[in-house]
Design a protein around this motif. Structure first.
Motif, PDB file in Angstrom:
ATOM      1  N   ILE A   1       0.831  -1.202   0.000  1.00 45.30           N
ATOM      2  CA  ILE A   1       0.000   0.000   0.000  1.00 45.30           C
ATOM      3  C   ILE A   1       0.868   1.257   0.000  1.00 45.30           C
ATOM      4  N   ASN A   2       1.977   1.196   0.740  1.00 44.29           N
ATOM      5  CA  ASN A   2       2.879   2.343   0.815  1.00 44.29           C
ATOM      6  C   ASN A   2       3.819   2.427  -0.391  1.00 44.29           C
ATOM      7  N   GLU A   3       3.582   1.576  -1.380  1.00 49.37           N
ATOM      8  CA  GLU A   3       4.408   1.537  -2.591  1.00 49.37           C
ATOM      9  C   GLU A   3       5.877   1.282  -2.278  1.00 49.37           C
ATOM     10  N   ASP A   4       6.109   0.490  -1.258  1.00 44.86           N
ATOM     11  CA  ASP A   4       7.468   0.057  -0.944  1.00 44.86           C
ATOM     12  C   ASP A   4       7.701  -1.370  -1.416  1.00 44.86           C
ATOM     13  N   MET A   5       6.668  -2.007  -1.932  1.00 49.53           N
ATOM     14  CA  MET A   5       6.784  -3.388  -2.368  1.00 49.53           C
ATOM     15  C   MET A   5       5.956  -3.573  -3.640  1.00 49.53           C
ATOM     16  N   ALA A   6       6.504  -4.292  -4.605  1.00 52.61           N
ATOM     17  CA  ALA A   6       5.861  -4.347  -5.918  1.00 52.61           C
ATOM     18  C   ALA A   6       4.901  -5.516  -6.102  1.00 52.61           C
TER      19      ALA A   6
ATOM     20  N   LEU B   1      -6.950  -7.668  -1.619  1.00 48.55           N
ATOM     21  CA  LEU B   1      -7.098  -6.717  -2.713  1.00 48.55           C
ATOM     22  C   LEU B   1      -8.079  -5.612  -2.294  1.00 48.55           C
ATOM     23  N   GLY B   2      -9.159  -6.026  -1.616  1.00 48.23           N
ATOM     24  CA  GLY B   2     -10.149  -5.057  -1.143  1.00 48.23           C
ATOM     25  C   GLY B   2      -9.515  -4.006  -0.235  1.00 48.23           C
ATOM     26  N   VAL B   3      -8.659  -4.455   0.677  1.00 45.66           N
ATOM     27  CA  VAL B   3      -8.001  -3.521   1.592  1.00 45.66           C
ATOM     28  C   VAL B   3      -7.083  -2.583   0.817  1.00 45.66           C
ATOM     29  N   VAL B   4      -6.312  -3.146  -0.102  1.00 45.76           N
ATOM     30  CA  VAL B   4      -5.386  -2.333  -0.887  1.00 45.76           C
ATOM     31  C   VAL B   4      -6.156  -1.255  -1.649  1.00 45.76           C
ATOM     32  N   GLN B   5      -7.229  -1.670  -2.310  1.00 48.04           N
ATOM     33  CA  GLN B   5      -7.982  -0.698  -3.110  1.00 48.04           C
ATOM     34  C   GLN B   5      -8.691   0.326  -2.228  1.00 48.04           C
ATOM     35  N   GLY B   6      -9.067  -0.110  -1.020  1.00 54.04           N
ATOM     36  CA  GLY B   6      -9.718   0.824  -0.102  1.00 54.04           C
ATOM     37  C   GLY B   6      -8.749   1.870   0.433  1.00 54.04           C
ATOM     38  N   GLU B   7      -7.507   1.444   0.682  1.00 58.19           N
ATOM     39  CA  GLU B   7      -6.570   2.355   1.339  1.00 58.19           C
ATOM     40  C   GLU B   7      -5.718   3.148   0.360  1.00 58.19           C
ATOM     41  N   ALA B   8      -5.542   2.633  -0.847  1.00 60.60           N
ATOM     42  CA  ALA B   8      -4.705   3.338  -1.816  1.00 60.60           C
ATOM     43  C   ALA B   8      -5.474   3.429  -3.119  1.00 60.60           C
ATOM     44  N   GLU B   9      -6.392   4.394  -3.169  1.00 59.88           N
ATOM     45  CA  GLU B   9      -7.314   4.452  -4.308  1.00 59.88           C
ATOM     46  C   GLU B   9      -6.604   4.768  -5.621  1.00 59.88           C
ATOM     47  N   ASP B  10      -5.492   5.498  -5.545  1.00 64.92           N
ATOM     48  CA  ASP B  10      -4.818   5.901  -6.779  1.00 64.92           C
ATOM     49  C   ASP B  10      -3.878   4.832  -7.310  1.00 64.92           C
ATOM     50  N   LEU B  11      -3.672   3.809  -6.510  1.00 62.34           N
ATOM     51  CA  LEU B  11      -2.703   2.781  -6.899  1.00 62.34           C
ATOM     52  C   LEU B  11      -3.280   1.926  -8.022  1.00 62.34           C
ATOM     53  N   GLU B  12      -2.503   1.756  -9.080  1.00 63.83           N
ATOM     54  CA  GLU B  12      -2.929   0.861 -10.159  1.00 63.83           C
ATOM     55  C   GLU B  12      -2.513  -0.549  -9.808  1.00 63.83           C
ATOM     56  N   VAL B  13      -3.512  -1.381  -9.577  1.00 61.05           N
ATOM     57  CA  VAL B  13      -3.211  -2.734  -9.112  1.00 61.05           C
ATOM     58  C   VAL B  13      -3.535  -3.745 -10.201  1.00 61.05           C
TER      59      VAL B  13
END
Lengths: 328, 466
Positions: free
Chosen positions: B307-312, B321-333
């Motif tokens: 989420i913090n974009e420290d890991m790819a 995935l739900g948590v990631v998308q909830g917490e980092a809305e701008d992140l392209e997953v």
């Protein structure tokens, strides 16, 4: 405790003293009645509390002692069936390298935590015993850690020591210690125990500080003033006056914190859950693991009895020291 | 009293103590309502038990009380008047989901006249709670059960047998774990399998494709580490169970094998298993795809780093995935199937939950009716989709309207999922941290993978033979 409440009733009444002749209008109290009031009635009043304490403490200990000689597992609770296997559980505790190691770890780590708690607690008490501006505020701040639930504190420290996003590494690197960039606090048992120990001492020193502060305030000013006039330095005053005068209090605090620190569970459970590879397991964690994940209640009871014996020993030592002191 | 020593600190202390007591009281009340006072575990790793074991040949039919299309519990209204049951459901991870389940329960109460006491148990404490409940003979009537626990507690005979509905096609792995020794005890409720979750932006920038196999995973990871300041891959030590064990299958090995007489034997210390554990540990020790501290990380730490974009890349479930998308809305997953192992498969664990009825329930019909009510198609679909998992039936999954990410997760579950050996001992292995200890020891470099796994196999075989 067991003398409470259950006095042999066959005891002879104390030899009745001559009763002052009462005016005839008043009923005479018979010797029986006096015996009842002096002996039986207090016992009756104490009985409910005694039964309650017995049910909450003595019975579970006896039950654990019984289970420690059995192969009890979870099905035992449903069927009531188990087999006595003699000392097998104790033999396993003594021969299993991991279990034996846990006892040593618990003792060493527990005593180091006691040392840290006492030193920090006494130091803070001495500080708070001086008059300075803002002391009240400081006293309140010192108390705060003690007021927070242990699990919450453990979660807080787990975050502080997080290798990537923790406060500790951030602060240490901010002051130029590059070594702590991404430093993993929980990879090595000694480093992990250091972090856990800091969390434990941070939470337990306020109690010691508060109790010591109360003790310090009971040391008469005259004695301290006399010592100053005689040219005693600060360290001498602490060593030769304060500590000896407060020895009973210190003993109590040492015993209490020993008991606390041998039972440590929450902090380890939250911060490492005994990891890495069970290298930070303490006795309470191991006991929980054997009982709740392995359903081996026999072995868990043997471990619990081990802890009980150690702590009972500490308590007896304390009682003996107190007697030596002629206190109580 | 020495001069200057006012009693203020004491007064303040008393006030503090009073406050503490108050706080504690509030906490206790919250706890009673199933509010954890611990940081939210989004997707408890244990929540994902497993289910099927390919070697187990006793293909018992799925049990399961799947109601027919009419989602009426087998009762006309008022059928269960005056009956009351206690239900333990795992904390689903959000207030919305809890409200959904409370809504289902309220509807059930209204339709049947029964009184349902619904309690949410936090996953991390649930195993202890069941153990205590069984020991104290104070069990609920109905409970959600992690699939690895169903055989463990089922062995004690505390669960009632479920009916066999026969003609419904369940996720095989879920059925296997719900049917220890051929007796259907757990009704499959929802399921999920892991896939590779990756940072699509980074992959696009570097012109990378998601890795197809183990070797490509290393190549892709090396590129990411060389070209960015990110860590490449969420290889974790403390929470390694469901990342490293499936690799044994991917290498062509088995974790354990069942003999004809029904006894189990550990086989993960054979060559394939050793290769799998070695490969996993080397991602950390040799390739340094995760930070040093990952030795004691679990999946939540990897997820935070992602989420913090420290890991790819990291391996996760739908809820991750739900948590990631909830917490980092701008992140392209992006989501891709797990990389294949040397054996040419990408097998992973089928995690999920069963619903069980306890045998000593005083209101068995009501308890069973409640299970069937929750298992009605549309409720399962609504709930599992909201959680980020899937219904336990192939039909249910096919009926879902999935996006591209969902398709990948569904494919992993339907085509590439398996379960650990469905033995009563398995829960104890995980509780003893048997596999994660081995991973951490190998990572620490103190023992070879062969030594560590030989010890694990000895422990497993001791337990199997007891």
């Amino acid at each position: 405790m067991s003398q409470l409440g259950t006095r042999p009733t066959g005891e002879a009444a104390s030899p009745s003293e001559p009763v002052a002749s009462a005016p005839p209008a008043r009923r005479r109290r018979g010797p029986n009645r006096r015996f009842f009031e002096a002996r039986i009635l207090p016992a009756l009043f104490l009985l409910p509390a005694a039964l309650f304490i017995f049910g909450l403490t003595v019975w579970p200990v006896l039950r654990a002692l019984q289970l420690s000689f059995t192969n009890a597992d979870l099905s035992m609770f449903m069927t009531g069936e188990f087999d006595y296997i003699g000392l097998a559980n104790y033999v396993e505790v003594a021969t299993d390298a991991h279990l034996r190691g846990v006892f040593v770890t618990t003792a060493v780590f527990g005593l180091l935590c006691v040392l840290g708690t006492m030193v920090l607690g006494i130091a803070v008490a001495l500080l708070l015993n001086r008059a300075f501006k803002g002391r009240t505020l400081l006293a309140i701040l010192v108390l705060l850690p003690w007021a927070v639930p242990r699990v919450a504190v453990a979660a807080l420290w787990e975050w502080i020591f997080h290798d990537q996003y923790g406060l500790a590494n951030w602060m240490l690197t901010s002051v130029g210690m590059e070594f702590f960039e991404g430093f993993a606090w929980f990879n090595n048992r000694y480093v992990a125990f250091t972090a856990i120990g800091i969390a434990i001492v941070w939470q337990s020193f306020p109690f010691v500080a508060l109790a010591m502060l109360a003790g310090l305030q009971s040391v008469p000013n005259e004695v301290m003033d006399a010592a100053r006039v005689d040219g005693a330095g600060a360290w001498q005053r602490v060593r030769r006056i304060i500590l000896p005068m407060l020895k009973p209090l210190l003993l109590v605090l040492i015993v209490i914190s020993t008991i606390w620190n041998f039972k440590i569970f929450d902090q380890v459970f939250v911060m490492t859950e005994g990891g890495p590879a069970r290298q930070t397991e303490l006795l309470a964690i191991t006991t929980w693991r054997e009982a709740f994940t392995q359903h081996d209640f026999g072995l868990a009871s043997a471990l619990a009895m081990g802890m009980f014996v150690i702590l009972a020993g500490v308590t007896l030592l304390y009682l003996w020291l107190i007697r030596e002191e002629g206190e109580l | 009293m020495r001069p200057g020593l006012t009693p203020h600190p004491l007064r303040a202390l008393l006030a503090l103590l009073a406050l503490t007591v108050l706080l504690a009281a509030c906490e206790a009340e919250e706890a009673a309502e199933g509010e954890p006072d611990e940081p939210d575990e989004e997707e408890p790793d244990e929540a994902e038990p497993d289910a099927d074991e390919p070697d187990a040949e006793d293909e018992a039919e799925p049990d399961e009380a799947e109601p027919d299309e009419d989602d009426e519990a087998d009762g006309a209204s008022g059928d269960h008047d005056g009956e009351s049951i206690t239900v333990w459901i795992m904390q689903p991870g959000s207030d919305d989901l809890e409200e959904m389940l409370e809504g289902f329960t309220a509807d059930f109460e209204e339709e049947t006249g029964a009184d349902v006491d619904l309690l949410f148990q936090p996953w991390p404490d649930a195993h202890d709670a069941f153990t205590t409940a069984i020991a104290g003979d104070d069990m609920p009537d109905v409970a959600e059960m992690g699939t690895t626990w169903t055989p463990e507690f089922g062995e004690l005979g505390v669960f009632a047998e479920q009916e066999d509905s026969g003609d419904v096609e369940y996720i095989e792995a879920l059925v296997e774990s719900g049917t220890p020794e051929g007796t259907p005890l757990g009704a499959p409720w929802y399921a999920g399998a892991r896939a590779l979750i990756y940072n699509a932006e980074v992959f696009d920038e570097l012109g990378l494709e998601p890795p197809e196999d183990w070797d490509e995973l290393v190549d892709v990871g090396e590129t990411i580490q060389a070209e960015t300041d990110m860590h490449a891959y969420g290889v974790v030590g403390a929470g390694a169970n469901h990342f490293v064990l499936p690799r044994v299958w991917q290498a062509g090995g088995e974790i354990g094998e069942q003999h004809d007489d029904g006894t189990w034997e550990a086989t993960l210390n054979e060559q394939e298993g050793v290769e799998a554990f070695d490969e996993y540990a080397s991602l950390w020790s040799e390739h340094e795809f995760a930070p040093d501290g990952a030795l004691n990380w679990d999946v939540n730490d990897a997820q935070d780093a992602f989420i913090n974009e420290d890991m790819a890349m990291f391996e996760g479930l739908g809820p991750n995935l739900g948590v990631v998308q909830g917490e980092a809305e701008d992140l392209e997953v992006g989501v891709a199937p797990l990389p294949e192992g040397p054996a040419g498969n990408r097998d992973t664990l089928a995690g999920g939950s069963h619903l069980v009825r306890f045998a000593d329930s005083q209101s068995p019909e009501t308890a069973q009716a409640y299970i069937e009510y929750l298992l009605a198609d549309e409720r399962v679909a609504e709930f599992s989709e909201a959680v980020g998992f899937f219904p336990g039936t192939i039909e249910g999954i096919e009926a879902m309207d999935l996006d591209e990410h969902g398709e990948v997760f569904a494919e992993m579950l339907t085509d590439h999922s398996r379960s650990y050996p469905p033995t009563a001992e398995w829960g104890g292995f995980e509780g003893e941290a048997l596999f994660t200890d081995a991973v951490q020891l190998i990572m620490q470099g103190d023992v070879s993978a062969q030594e560590a796994l030989d010890d694990v196999a000895d422990d497993m075989n001791d337990a199997f033979q007891e």
